[in-house]
Design an enzyme around this catalytic site. Structure first.
Site, mmCIF file in Angstrom:
data_model
loop_
_atom_site.group_PDB
_atom_site.id
_atom_site.type_symbol
_atom_site.label_atom_id
_atom_site.label_comp_id
_atom_site.label_asym_id
_atom_site.label_seq_id
_atom_site.Cartn_x
_atom_site.Cartn_y
_atom_site.Cartn_z
ATOM 1 N N HIS A 126 0.826 -1.221 0.000
ATOM 2 C CA HIS A 126 0.000 0.000 0.000
ATOM 3 C C HIS A 126 0.856 1.265 0.000
ATOM 4 O O HIS A 126 0.363 2.342 0.324
ATOM 5 C CB HIS A 126 -0.972 -0.011 1.189
ATOM 6 C CG HIS A 126 -2.021 -1.080 1.067
ATOM 7 N ND1 HIS A 126 -2.756 -1.565 2.126
ATOM 8 C CD2 HIS A 126 -2.455 -1.776 -0.015
ATOM 9 C CE1 HIS A 126 -3.593 -2.505 1.701
ATOM 10 N NE2 HIS A 126 -3.424 -2.659 0.416
ATOM 11 N N CYS A 161 6.252 14.451 -12.862
ATOM 12 C CA CYS A 161 7.409 13.553 -12.758
ATOM 13 C C CYS A 161 8.568 14.105 -13.596
ATOM 14 O O CYS A 161 8.405 14.345 -14.793
ATOM 15 C CB CYS A 161 6.999 12.171 -13.259
ATOM 16 S SG CYS A 161 8.342 10.991 -13.332
HETATM 17 P P1 OAD Z 1 -6.876 -3.570 10.280
HETATM 18 O O1 OAD Z 1 -7.077 -2.341 11.092
HETATM 19 O O2 OAD Z 1 -7.972 -4.035 9.407
HETATM 20 O O3 OAD Z 1 -6.519 -4.794 11.232
HETATM 21 C C1 OAD Z 1 -5.562 -4.689 12.257
HETATM 22 C C2 OAD Z 1 -5.492 -6.040 12.947
HETATM 23 O O4 OAD Z 1 -4.497 -5.977 13.948
HETATM 24 C C3 OAD Z 1 -6.790 -6.465 13.634
HETATM 25 O O5 OAD Z 1 -7.102 -7.806 13.256
HETATM 26 C C4 OAD Z 1 -6.465 -6.369 15.120
HETATM 27 O O6 OAD Z 1 -7.131 -7.372 15.871
HETATM 28 C C5 OAD Z 1 -4.980 -6.607 15.123
HETATM 29 N N1 OAD Z 1 -4.234 -6.000 16.242
HETATM 30 C C6 OAD Z 1 -4.460 -4.824 16.857
HETATM 31 N N2 OAD Z 1 -3.518 -4.571 17.776
HETATM 32 C C7 OAD Z 1 -2.651 -5.615 17.742
HETATM 33 C C8 OAD Z 1 -1.444 -5.948 18.452
HETATM 34 N N3 OAD Z 1 -0.920 -5.144 19.381
HETATM 35 N N4 OAD Z 1 -0.838 -7.109 18.131
HETATM 36 C C9 OAD Z 1 -1.358 -7.943 17.179
HETATM 37 N N5 OAD Z 1 -2.483 -7.680 16.496
HETATM 38 C C10 OAD Z 1 -3.126 -6.538 16.758
HETATM 39 O O7 OAD Z 1 -5.498 -3.353 9.471
HETATM 40 P P2 OAD Z 1 -4.954 -4.098 8.167
HETATM 41 O O8 OAD Z 1 -5.210 -5.551 8.197
HETATM 42 O O9 OAD Z 1 -3.562 -3.626 7.984
HETATM 43 O O10 OAD Z 1 -5.453 0.040 3.390
HETATM 44 O O11 OAD Z 1 -5.868 -3.426 7.059
HETATM 45 C C11 OAD Z 1 -5.569 -3.611 5.714
HETATM 46 C C12 OAD Z 1 -5.765 -2.341 4.941
HETATM 47 O O12 OAD Z 1 -7.056 -1.795 5.214
HETATM 48 C C13 OAD Z 1 -4.824 -1.206 5.332
HETATM 49 O O13 OAD Z 1 -3.554 -1.320 4.724
HETATM 50 C C14 OAD Z 1 -5.561 0.001 4.830
HETATM 51 C C15 OAD Z 1 -6.970 -0.354 5.271
HETATM 52 O O14 OAD Z 1 -7.976 0.160 4.485
HETATM 53 C C16 OAD Z 1 -5.252 1.207 2.769
HETATM 54 O O15 OAD Z 1 -5.189 2.251 3.369
HETATM 55 C C17 OAD Z 1 -5.123 1.111 1.289
#
Ligand code: OAD
Length: 262
Positions: free
Chosen positions: A127, A156
């Site tokens: 991303h 660019c």
């Molecule tokens: P999410 O916010 O969807 O998920 C974060 C995950 O981390 C959740 O499953 C939480 O349970 C977990 N979590 C929180 N704190 C934690 C900790 N201390 N240790 C371990 N796990 C923990 O984030 P992403 O999966 O990264 O895209 O979301 C994917 C994409 O959705 C992002 O890159 C973003 C968003 O829309 C864009 O901006 C293009």
């Protein structure tokens, strides 16, 4: 978190040929960066941004740039947090695994640059990276100081295409160069560590399914159950900054037992 699970995960990792990490916002929560979803999520407070953010950018890149320079609402909060964030023990554990020759690469959905700050070198930022700019035509990446903002939108220097933030917007295709690296890593991978991701957003969420589809190993570290938990061989419920350092210790113990130094 049971010692047996750490031992089991360490064994599975050491028996694998090509271990890849897939990280999400949860890995940076202990660096005081809020996740997107869940009780503390940015989207939970501010609502999900429109799914056609990129189309808005293309329709009027000058206004998008003016808004970016003003930075309001969650964009300001996120930017200020990212500017001062430091890696936490989860990032350092993953950097340690790469240093040991165990982790071959990282695919991260995070734009925060913290894996690089911790010492990982083979990183595919699916991303993008908040601290960089990218030409939407030729995909050249730039440091902000390399691009003049006197005339908006900036162009660019190589191909005169429009320059935007490297962070991938909703509705924006993943840049083909980074997508190819991710696909290549996923196709080589036989053991994926899924750390702090809700495994909800594609194409990243497809990589673990691809690994599972060829009988590979999935090891998850997350505070809660996710979309992918039921497909995982082991799923640790806990903070990434606590589980990963223990996992690295478990791997070192196994290596010492087998007479190989870490
Ligand atoms: P999410 O916010 O969807 O998920 C974060 C995950 O981390 C959740 O499953 C939480 O349970 C977990 N979590 C929180 N704190 C934690 C900790 N201390 N240790 C371990 N796990 C923990 O984030 P992403 O999966 O990264 O895209 O979301 C994917 C994409 O959705 C992002 O890159 C973003 C968003 O829309 C864009 O901006 C293009």
């Amino acid at each position: 978190m049971e010692n047996d699970d750490i031992e089991h995960a360490a064994r599975l990792i050491l028996a694998s040929q090509y271990v890849v990490g897939l990280t999400g916002a949860g890995v940076s929560v202990e660096s005081s960066i809020r996740p997107f979803r869940g009780p503390d999520g940015l989207w939970t407070e501010y609502g999900e941004p429109p799914m056609d953010g990129y189309q808005h950018f293309l329709a009027d890149p000058k206004t998008s740039w003016e808004q970016r320079i003003k930075r309001e609402g969650y964009a300001r909060e996120l930017y200020e947090t990212l500017m001062k964030a430091k890696p936490n023990p989860a990032h350092y554990a993953l950097a340690g695994l790469e240093e040991m020759g165990i982790l071959r690469s990282l695919i991260t959905q995070n734009v925060d640059n913290l894996h690089r700050a911790a010492g990982n070198r083979k990183i595919a930022e699916i991303h993008g990276n908040f601290s960089k700019l990218r030409c939407i035509q030729c995909n050249s990446r730039y440091e902000p100081e390399e691009i003049s903002l006197e005339i908006l939108p900036p162009r660019c220097p190589r191909c005169n295409g429009i320059v935007k933030s490297d962070t991938v917007m909703f509705g924006e295709p993943i840049p083909v160069d980074v997508l190819e690296i991710c696909q290549d890593e996923a196709s080589k991978c036989d053991c994926m560590l899924l750390v702090g991701t809700s495994a909800f957003v594609y194409p990243a969420a497809g990589f673990p399914l691809q690994v599972k589809g060829k009988e590979g190993i999935l090891i998850e570290v997350n505070l809660y159950e996710t979309e992918i938990t039921s497909s995982c061989n082991i799923s640790f419920r806990g903070k990434a900054g606590e589980v990963l350092p223990r996992l690295v210790e478990g791997i070192k113990v196994k290596l010492q037992e087998s007479g190989s130094s870490p």
